[in-house]
Design a protein around this motif. Structure first.
Motif, short mmCIF file in Angstrom:
data_model
loop_
_atom_site.label_atom_id
_atom_site.label_comp_id
_atom_site.label_asym_id
_atom_site.label_seq_id
_atom_site.Cartn_x
_atom_site.Cartn_y
_atom_site.Cartn_z
N GLY A 30 -0.67 -4.70 1.35
CA GLY A 30 -0.62 -3.93 2.59
C GLY A 30 -2.00 -3.75 3.21
O GLY A 30 -2.17 -3.83 4.43
N MET A 31 -3.02 -3.54 2.36
CA MET A 31 -4.37 -3.34 2.87
C MET A 31 -4.88 -4.60 3.57
O MET A 31 -5.44 -4.54 4.67
CB MET A 31 -5.30 -2.99 1.71
CG MET A 31 -6.76 -2.82 2.08
SD MET A 31 -7.77 -2.37 0.65
CE MET A 31 -7.56 -3.84 -0.38
N ILE A 32 -4.66 -5.75 2.96
CA ILE A 32 -5.13 -7.01 3.55
C ILE A 32 -4.39 -7.30 4.85
O ILE A 32 -4.98 -7.71 5.85
CB ILE A 32 -4.95 -8.17 2.55
CG1 ILE A 32 -5.91 -7.98 1.36
CG2 ILE A 32 -5.20 -9.51 3.21
CD1 ILE A 32 -5.70 -8.98 0.25
N ALA A 33 -3.08 -7.06 4.84
CA ALA A 33 -2.27 -7.38 6.02
C ALA A 33 -2.66 -6.53 7.22
O ALA A 33 -2.86 -7.03 8.33
CB ALA A 33 -0.79 -7.21 5.71
N ASN A 52 3.08 -15.45 -6.45
CA ASN A 52 3.59 -14.20 -5.90
C ASN A 52 2.86 -13.80 -4.62
O ASN A 52 3.47 -13.30 -3.67
CB ASN A 52 3.47 -13.08 -6.94
CG ASN A 52 4.64 -13.05 -7.91
OD1 ASN A 52 5.73 -13.47 -7.58
ND2 ASN A 52 4.40 -12.56 -9.11
N GLY A 53 1.54 -14.01 -4.60
CA GLY A 53 0.76 -13.63 -3.41
C GLY A 53 1.15 -14.42 -2.18
O GLY A 53 1.27 -13.87 -1.08
N ALA A 69 3.11 -9.08 -9.24
CA ALA A 69 4.03 -8.43 -8.31
C ALA A 69 3.59 -6.99 -8.04
O ALA A 69 3.66 -6.50 -6.91
CB ALA A 69 5.46 -8.46 -8.87
N MET A 70 3.12 -6.30 -9.09
CA MET A 70 2.62 -4.93 -8.91
C MET A 70 1.33 -4.91 -8.10
O MET A 70 1.09 -3.97 -7.32
CB MET A 70 2.40 -4.29 -10.28
CG MET A 70 3.67 -4.06 -11.09
SD MET A 70 3.30 -3.38 -12.72
CE MET A 70 4.96 -3.10 -13.34
N LEU A 71 0.50 -5.93 -8.27
CA LEU A 71 -0.77 -5.99 -7.53
C LEU A 71 -0.55 -6.06 -6.02
O LEU A 71 -1.42 -5.65 -5.24
CB LEU A 71 -1.58 -7.20 -7.98
CG LEU A 71 -2.49 -7.04 -9.20
CD1 LEU A 71 -3.13 -8.36 -9.57
CD2 LEU A 71 -3.55 -5.98 -8.93
N LEU A 72 0.61 -6.59 -5.61
CA LEU A 72 0.89 -6.67 -4.18
C LEU A 72 0.86 -5.29 -3.53
O LEU A 72 0.46 -5.14 -2.37
CB LEU A 72 2.25 -7.32 -3.93
CG LEU A 72 2.37 -8.81 -4.26
CD1 LEU A 72 3.77 -9.30 -3.99
CD2 LEU A 72 1.36 -9.62 -3.47
N CYS A 106 5.68 -5.66 2.23
CA CYS A 106 4.85 -5.56 1.02
C CYS A 106 5.63 -4.93 -0.13
O CYS A 106 5.69 -5.46 -1.24
CB CYS A 106 3.59 -4.76 1.34
SG CYS A 106 2.49 -4.55 -0.07
N TRP A 107 6.24 -3.78 0.13
CA TRP A 107 7.02 -3.10 -0.91
C TRP A 107 8.22 -3.94 -1.34
O TRP A 107 8.55 -4.01 -2.52
CB TRP A 107 7.47 -1.73 -0.40
CG TRP A 107 6.45 -0.66 -0.63
CD1 TRP A 107 5.37 -0.38 0.15
CD2 TRP A 107 6.39 0.25 -1.73
NE1 TRP A 107 4.64 0.65 -0.39
CE2 TRP A 107 5.25 1.07 -1.55
CE3 TRP A 107 7.19 0.46 -2.84
CZ2 TRP A 107 4.90 2.07 -2.44
CZ3 TRP A 107 6.84 1.47 -3.74
CH2 TRP A 107 5.71 2.26 -3.53
N SER A 108 8.89 -4.58 -0.38
CA SER A 108 10.07 -5.37 -0.72
C SER A 108 9.69 -6.57 -1.57
O SER A 108 10.40 -6.90 -2.54
CB SER A 108 10.76 -5.84 0.57
OG SER A 108 11.13 -4.73 1.37
#
Length: 496
Positions: free
Chosen positions: A374-377, A67-68, A366-369, A112-114
């Motif tokens: 977003g923070m990492i990106a 997923n990541g 998927a929830m961990l994303l 990220c949300w998508s």
């Protein structure tokens, strides 16, 4: 089944499992964000190391990386027009133009949300519909797969770009490139010109990085430092919170996630096809289809939710029938067998904690994303665009070269990547879309092999292509896409 699902939740929430989920997700985002690396390579290298682990911990790492990495591929696609994974091709269409317009932060948050929403829907489909959806897979034969490939190829060719004729020519070029190498049906060599290197054909990763990565780097080198990127493009305003994104994109997420789940249960289809079909559907339904390709965030939302919705659903035929839906699903089957578990229908009764725990892990990653992605990106990878182009151009080229070289350790791969880069630069200059080329490389061989298999099975009876109900349904969809595009072109000529 519902009771087994609930009983497996504490297994997925144990400390070792949670640590493996977080580590796997972080590693997956990093792998997806680095051009040249891919989740298949990472999982293949990691599996032998998990031999002494508990199966739940090993599968947690796999779920996190899977997923990541699918989300991580969107980061360079949005920031540099370089798809980190093949499934991120469609994300470049609007993600990169958004960055050029100073909306890079919004594009990353939308992606990220998508990705998270698509992954959640896919995991829920795996949990609730696995046995039923697996039966749908069995209804697809060679003729159905042929029409699926043709539908994906033709629809993206006519819908991407301003001229359908150029899109079709680009797709044809991709098909020709995809036919290089050994014929999968007869074993004969085609278009190799006596060169051993071409016997295996062109690797998709090399074609992808060359076509998509070299042209923007050359474009960067042509521009002065001050005018290429906007330093404020990574800021997301308060009005772009999660609830605002949900309110704006939920119809797109619903359609794209459904498309991704349906594509995922078809063995061999993959997230790239799911993303492209989702993007096409979003563009077809939009009130302003001409804005797609110029920085429309709906395009990013459709592509990312579509490719992530393919993730868990690709496990449906793998876990229920023992038929891998894609390469990563095949590696998951390998991970199960390493730990003494036999994939197939009996897996659900013999090891329910492991198989249902893995479903929960796919949902949790998927929830961990939402927490990590977003923070990492925005705080790590996006900062590279603050570098002056005098440093950014050589740094990007070095990263691409390292990524490509590590795949096979072959210097010739670097020259092939540069050759495809120059081809991509030329096509860009002539306003030919690049997406149909890549899709031609992907789907051309799939269409050819399944067409020939159909002819072999049914002794050259062409009517089989039009006699099966699923085939007729796909042909009807293909006809509708072509007629709608022709109608739109005719209407535009009438108004001009």
């Amino acid at each position: 089944m519902f009771e087994s699902l609930l009983n497996a939740l504490p297994v997925a929430l144990q400390l070792g499992s949670l640590v493996s989920l977080v580590v796997g997700t972080l590693v997956g985002i990093l792998i997806g964000a680095l051009p040249g690396l891919n989740p298949v390579m990472a999982i293949a290298l990691m599996l032998p190391l998990t031999y002494g682990f508990d199966p739940v911990i090993a599968l947690g790492l796999v779920a996190g990386i899977y997923n990541g990495s699918m989300y991580g591929g969107s980061i360079p696609a949005i920031l540099l027009n370089i798809p980190g994974t093949p499934a991120a091709i469609a994300t470049t269409f609007d993600g990169y133009p958004m960055t050029r317009k100073g909306q890079g932060g919004l594009a990353l948050k939308t992606a990220c949300w998508s990705s998270a929403i698509g992954g959640i829907v896919s995991a829920l489909a795996l949990m609730t519909l696995a046995p039923m959806l697996a039966k749908v897979t069995l209804a697809f034969g060679p003729s159905e797969y042929f029409w699926v490939a043709v539908f994906g190829l033709v629809s993206i060719a006519v819908l991407v770009g301003k001229e359908a004729s150029k899109g079709m020519l680009s797709a044809l070029l991709g098909v020709i490139i995809g036919l290089v190498g050994v014929d999968a049906i007869s074993g004969a060599e085609r278009y190799t010109f006596g060169t051993l290197y071409l016997v295996g054909g062109f690797e998709l990763l090399i074609v992808l990085i060359g076509l998509y990565a070299i042209p923007p780097v050359l474009e960067m080198a042509e521009k002065p430092n001050a005018s290429y990127f906007n330093a404020d493009s990574f800021r997301v305003s308060a009005g772009d919170g999660g609830f605002g994104l949900i309110r704006r994109y939920w119809p797109t997420w619903a359609r794209s996630s459904l498309t991704g789940v349906c594509v995922g249960i078809l063995p061999g289809a993959g997230g790239n096809l799911a993303a492209l079909l989702s993007y096409n559907e979003a563009k077809r339904r939009a009130s302003d289809p001409d804005s797609f390709g110029t920085g429309n965030p709906v395009g990013v939302a459709a592509a990312e939710s579509g490719n992530s919705a393919d993730n868990a659903s690709a496990m449906i035929p793998s876990l229920t029938l023992g038929i891998p839906g894609n390469l990563i699903a095949a590696l998951v089957l390998g991970a199960l067998m390493i730990h003494g578990l036999q994939p197939g229908p009996q897996l659900f009764t013999r090891s329910p904690d492991v198989v249902f725990g893995f479903m929960w892990q796919l949902l949790l990653t998927a929830m961990l994303l939402l927490l990590l992605g977003g923070m990492i990106a925005t705080r790590l990878f996006a900062q590279i665009l603050r570098m002056p182009t005098a440093l950014l151009v050589p740094t990007t080229l070095v990263l691409m070269a390292i990524g490509i070289y590590t795949v096979n350790g072959n210097v010739v791969d670097l020259y092939v990547m540069l050759a495809f880069g120059m081809l991509g630069y030329l096509l860009n200059r002539l306003a030919f879309p690049l997406a149909p080329v890549v899709l031609g490389v992907l789907l051309g061989p799939m269409a050819e092999q399944n067409l020939r298999l159909s002819m072999l099975i049914y002794q050259n009876d062409w009517t089989v292509l039009f006699s099966r109900p699923i085939s007729l349904g796909i042909v009807a969809l293909l006809t509708a896409v072509l007629f709608s595009q022709a109608w739109r072109a005719w209407r535009s000529q009438q108004h001009s």
